[in-house]
Design a protein around this motif. Structure first.
Motif, PDB file in Angstrom:
ATOM      1  N   LEU A  99       0.836  -1.191   0.000  1.00 56.05           N
ATOM      2  CA  LEU A  99       0.000   0.000   0.000  1.00 56.05           C
ATOM      3  C   LEU A  99       0.878   1.250   0.000  1.00 56.05           C
ATOM      4  O   LEU A  99       1.911   1.300   0.670  1.00 56.05           O
ATOM      5  N   LEU A 100       0.443   2.247  -0.759  1.00 56.10           N
ATOM      6  CA  LEU A 100       1.061   3.569  -0.756  1.00 56.10           C
ATOM      7  C   LEU A 100       0.055   4.510  -0.117  1.00 56.10           C
ATOM      8  O   LEU A 100      -1.038   4.718  -0.659  1.00 56.10           O
ATOM      9  N   VAL A 101       0.385   5.082   1.040  1.00 57.94           N
ATOM     10  CA  VAL A 101      -0.584   5.852   1.818  1.00 57.94           C
ATOM     11  C   VAL A 101      -0.161   7.315   1.899  1.00 57.94           C
ATOM     12  O   VAL A 101       0.908   7.641   2.440  1.00 57.94           O
ATOM     13  N   ASP A 126     -12.149   9.116  12.961  1.00 57.85           N
ATOM     14  CA  ASP A 126     -10.929   9.185  13.767  1.00 57.85           C
ATOM     15  C   ASP A 126      -9.871   8.267  13.155  1.00 57.85           C
ATOM     16  O   ASP A 126     -10.101   7.585  12.154  1.00 57.85           O
ATOM     17  N   ASP A 127      -8.706   8.247  13.812  1.00 55.43           N
ATOM     18  CA  ASP A 127      -7.598   7.446  13.289  1.00 55.43           C
ATOM     19  C   ASP A 127      -7.849   5.946  13.410  1.00 55.43           C
ATOM     20  O   ASP A 127      -7.297   5.157  12.638  1.00 55.43           O
ATOM     21  N   ASN A 128      -8.679   5.533  14.392  1.00 55.28           N
ATOM     22  CA  ASN A 128      -9.004   4.111  14.508  1.00 55.28           C
ATOM     23  C   ASN A 128      -9.708   3.610  13.252  1.00 55.28           C
ATOM     24  O   ASN A 128      -9.447   2.494  12.775  1.00 55.28           O
ATOM     25  N   GLU A 129     -10.611   4.423  12.721  1.00 50.63           N
ATOM     26  CA  GLU A 129     -11.304   4.038  11.486  1.00 50.63           C
ATOM     27  C   GLU A 129     -10.321   3.962  10.315  1.00 50.63           C
ATOM     28  O   GLU A 129     -10.419   3.075   9.466  1.00 50.63           O
ATOM     29  N   ILE A 130      -9.385   4.904  10.270  1.00 51.52           N
ATOM     30  CA  ILE A 130      -8.372   4.870   9.211  1.00 51.52           C
ATOM     31  C   ILE A 130      -7.537   3.609   9.333  1.00 51.52           C
ATOM     32  O   ILE A 130      -7.267   2.917   8.342  1.00 51.52           O
ATOM     33  N   GLY A 131      -7.125   3.286  10.574  1.00 48.05           N
ATOM     34  CA  GLY A 131      -6.332   2.075  10.785  1.00 48.05           C
ATOM     35  C   GLY A 131      -7.066   0.830  10.338  1.00 48.05           C
ATOM     36  O   GLY A 131      -6.495  -0.049   9.669  1.00 48.05           O
ATOM     37  N   ASN A 132      -8.348   0.711  10.691  1.00 49.36           N
ATOM     38  CA  ASN A 132      -9.151  -0.437  10.269  1.00 49.36           C
ATOM     39  C   ASN A 132      -9.270  -0.508   8.755  1.00 49.36           C
ATOM     40  O   ASN A 132      -9.175  -1.589   8.160  1.00 49.36           O
ATOM     41  N   ILE A 138      -1.277   7.693  11.829  1.00 54.97           N
ATOM     42  CA  ILE A 138      -1.855   6.632  11.000  1.00 54.97           C
ATOM     43  C   ILE A 138      -1.068   5.338  11.177  1.00 54.97           C
ATOM     44  O   ILE A 138      -1.645   4.243  11.289  1.00 54.97           O
ATOM     45  N   SER A 139       0.250   5.441  11.220  1.00 57.57           N
ATOM     46  CA  SER A 139       1.092   4.247  11.398  1.00 57.57           C
ATOM     47  C   SER A 139       0.828   3.598  12.753  1.00 57.57           C
ATOM     48  O   SER A 139       0.770   2.359  12.856  1.00 57.57           O
ATOM     49  N   ASN A 140       0.672   4.405  13.788  1.00 59.27           N
ATOM     50  CA  ASN A 140       0.345   3.851  15.106  1.00 59.27           C
ATOM     51  C   ASN A 140      -0.988   3.118  15.082  1.00 59.27           C
ATOM     52  O   ASN A 140      -1.132   2.032  15.677  1.00 59.27           O
ATOM     53  N   ALA A 141      -1.971   3.703  14.405  1.00 56.87           N
ATOM     54  CA  ALA A 141      -3.290   3.069  14.333  1.00 56.87           C
ATOM     55  C   ALA A 141      -3.209   1.717  13.622  1.00 56.87           C
ATOM     56  O   ALA A 141      -3.882   0.754  14.021  1.00 56.87           O
ATOM     57  N   VAL A 142      -2.390   1.642  12.598  1.00 63.58           N
ATOM     58  CA  VAL A 142      -2.210   0.375  11.869  1.00 63.58           C
ATOM     59  C   VAL A 142      -1.515  -0.653  12.755  1.00 63.58           C
ATOM     60  O   VAL A 142      -1.942  -1.811  12.862  1.00 63.58           O
ATOM     61  N   ILE A 177       6.139  -0.831   7.971  1.00 64.67           N
ATOM     62  CA  ILE A 177       5.848   0.533   7.537  1.00 64.67           C
ATOM     63  C   ILE A 177       7.143   1.256   7.175  1.00 64.67           C
ATOM     64  O   ILE A 177       8.098   1.283   7.970  1.00 64.67           O
ATOM     65  N   VAL A 178       7.150   1.842   5.979  1.00 65.90           N
ATOM     66  CA  VAL A 178       8.316   2.544   5.440  1.00 65.90           C
ATOM     67  C   VAL A 178       7.961   4.019   5.293  1.00 65.90           C
ATOM     68  O   VAL A 178       6.932   4.367   4.712  1.00 65.90           O
ATOM     69  N   LEU A 179       8.828   4.879   5.804  1.00 66.57           N
ATOM     70  CA  LEU A 179       8.620   6.323   5.741  1.00 66.57           C
ATOM     71  C   LEU A 179       9.704   6.952   4.879  1.00 66.57           C
ATOM     72  O   LEU A 179      10.868   6.533   4.928  1.00 66.57           O
TER      73      LEU A 179
END
Length: 479
Positions: A4-6, A55-61, A88-92, A101-103
């Motif tokens: 994935l590219l986020v 929220d970020d939880n929904e993004i993570g899901n 976002i990375s924390n939520a994932v 996860i690559v930054l």
């Protein structure tokens, strides 16, 4: 392998009011490189265009449900958008710690140590141009190979009882921009990228990377190492493809200095002219005043190529400021450049840097007075931002009063002037911008422009500016 590219949901306002939220070019280049490396199961998630999360939880899901093995994340404004990338990375990771996860980006390239020490959610950081390291990293992870030989990455070595942060060797290799191209087909809905000022489908493109000049506040020339470009055929073919296949007619150039090589630049302008037979393609770009002056006899060719607006990083109309920033230009040349653009009916947009420690009400008023005399088409104030990997950043460390890097987006004061409060600084800059752009004489001159496209573009720029100022423009709650 699912990749994935986020693009994090971060909005900075400012340029977005004119060109809109652009496709994430850096991630698209990574996607193109990975496809070239043989990986096909790749998906782009542009959270700037998917705002239905509470929220970020929904993004993570949402992300985890895509079942990725590895995620590349990062925004164009790599400093100000970093908190969103981390959140976002924390939520994932809270949902699935096995996803890697690559930054990447300018900020992580230089601040990698702090990022990895403070954020366990980030597994890898790519430094500098990401195309080649991304292929090598994914290949090594996919085949359980050693990471030590991959240049330009920083990573967590978990082979020790207490994991170590390993900083691999940095390569001198420069990416061949003719071989690595953006994966435009990863964009599912081009209608998402219509500019608010002209309602055209818009994208950002890149002819070159880097700059041979050494402005002390800029880190891009360090990041790209040296100026390098694509062939004129390559960029012209890409523009034709985007126009024909996706209906793109408005191109915002990501180049720091596209006209560095005059011979190649003029060759490219002639190619763009041959494409723009119906005058339906429009280009907006940044360049230096010395290149406008150098190309004076070619400015009609600029227009024929479709260049209708040029964003000039003049930074200041005060010579002492230009000298301090190492701009290698003069106020006389700046004024002459604006006169030339006006003569050739090319919109001039001037960026002004404000908020140095020695800033005063008087220096700001002098700045406003001079630009009123010079009369560019649009003027924007940006607050000097001391990115710590730059010479300017190191000099300004003791004056930093804003530690929240999500505000390091040029719209918020970061440095405290000796002689005025931050509130005064902000208020005066906003007033000077408003007084300049909405001066009755300025508006009257815009209304009298014969060219319908330029007239309506400028009018819509002013409308967007007012909407943003009054809060009517929709900006993400995640900004």
């Amino acid at each position: 392998m699912k990749i994935l590219l986020v693009n994090p949901n971060f909005h900075s306002g400012g340029p977005e009011n004119i060109v809109g939220t652009l496709p994430p070019l850096g991630l698209l280049y990574i996607g193109g490189a990975l496809m070239k490396g043989g990986y096909k199961d790749i998906e782009l998630i542009d959270l700037c265009k998917e705002e239905d999360f509470s929220d970020d939880n929904e993004i993570g899901n949402y992300i985890v449900n895509k079942k990725p093995d590895i995620i590349f994340i990062g925004g164009m404004a790599s400093t100000a958008s970093l908190p969103r990338s981390i959140a976002i990375s924390n939520a994932v990771k809270e949902l699935n710690n096995e996803i890697k996860i690559v930054l990447g980006g300018t900020h992580p390239t230089y601040m990698y140590n702090n990022i990895l020490k403070e954020n366990s959610c980030i597994d890898f950081i790519i430094r500098g141009e990401g195309e080649i390291p991304s292929i090598e990293l994914v290949n090594a992870y996919d085949n359980q190979l050693d990471m030590e030989s991959i240049k330009n990455i920083v990573w967590r070595d978990k082979s020790y009882e207490n994991e170590k942060i390993r900083v691999n060797e940095v390569s001198d290799q420069i990416v061949n921009l003719n071989e690595y191209l953006p994966a435009w087909d990863l964009i599912n809905n081009w209608e998402n990228y219509r500019a608010p000022t002209n309602n055209e489908i818009t994208t950002t493109i890149q002819f070159s990377r880097g700059c041979n000049h050494r402005c002390n506040f800029c880190g891009q020339w360090m990041f790209w190492k040296k100026w390098h470009c694509r062939s004129t055929e390559s960029i012209a073919d890409e523009i034709k493809y985007l126009n024909k296949e996706h209906g793109v007619t408005f191109f915002f150039w990501a180049d720091e200095n596209p006209a560095q090589d005059q011979k190649k630049w003029i060759e490219l302008l002639n190619s763009l002219k041959s494409i723009n037979v119906n005058n339906e393609i429009h280009h907006m770009l940044n360049t230096r005043v010395n290149h406008i002056l150098r190309d004076e006899k070619h400015l009609n060719l600029y227009k024929e190529a479709g260049i209708f607006a040029i964003d000039l990083g003049m930074e200041s109309p005060l010579q002492q400021r230009l000298d301090y920033f190492n701009k290698k230009t003069t106020i006389e040349l700046n004024k002459l450049t604006l006169d030339l653009l006006k003569k050739h009916d090319i919109i001039s947009i001037v960026q002004v840097l404000a908020g140095l420690p020695d800033e005063t009400c008087e220096t700001l008023q002098e700045t406003g007075n001079i630009f009123n005399e010079w009369n560019p088409d649009l003027m924007h104030f940006y607050f000097t931002t001391p990115f710590l990997w730059t010479e300017f950043g190191q000099q300004m460390k003791k004056y930093i009063v804003e530690s929240d890097i999500s505000k390091w987006d040029y719209r918020n004061p970061i440095l405290k002037p000796h002689a005025m409060s931050l509130e005064e600084l902000h208020k005066i800059c906003r007033w000077l911008k408003l007084a300049f752009n909405f001066n009755p004489k300025k508006i009257a001159s815009i209304i009298q422009i014969n060219d319908d496209y330029r007239r309506m573009f400028l009018i819509n720029c002013l409308i967007q500016s007012l909407k943003y100022r009054t809060g009517d423009l929709e900006i993400s709650k995640y900004k």
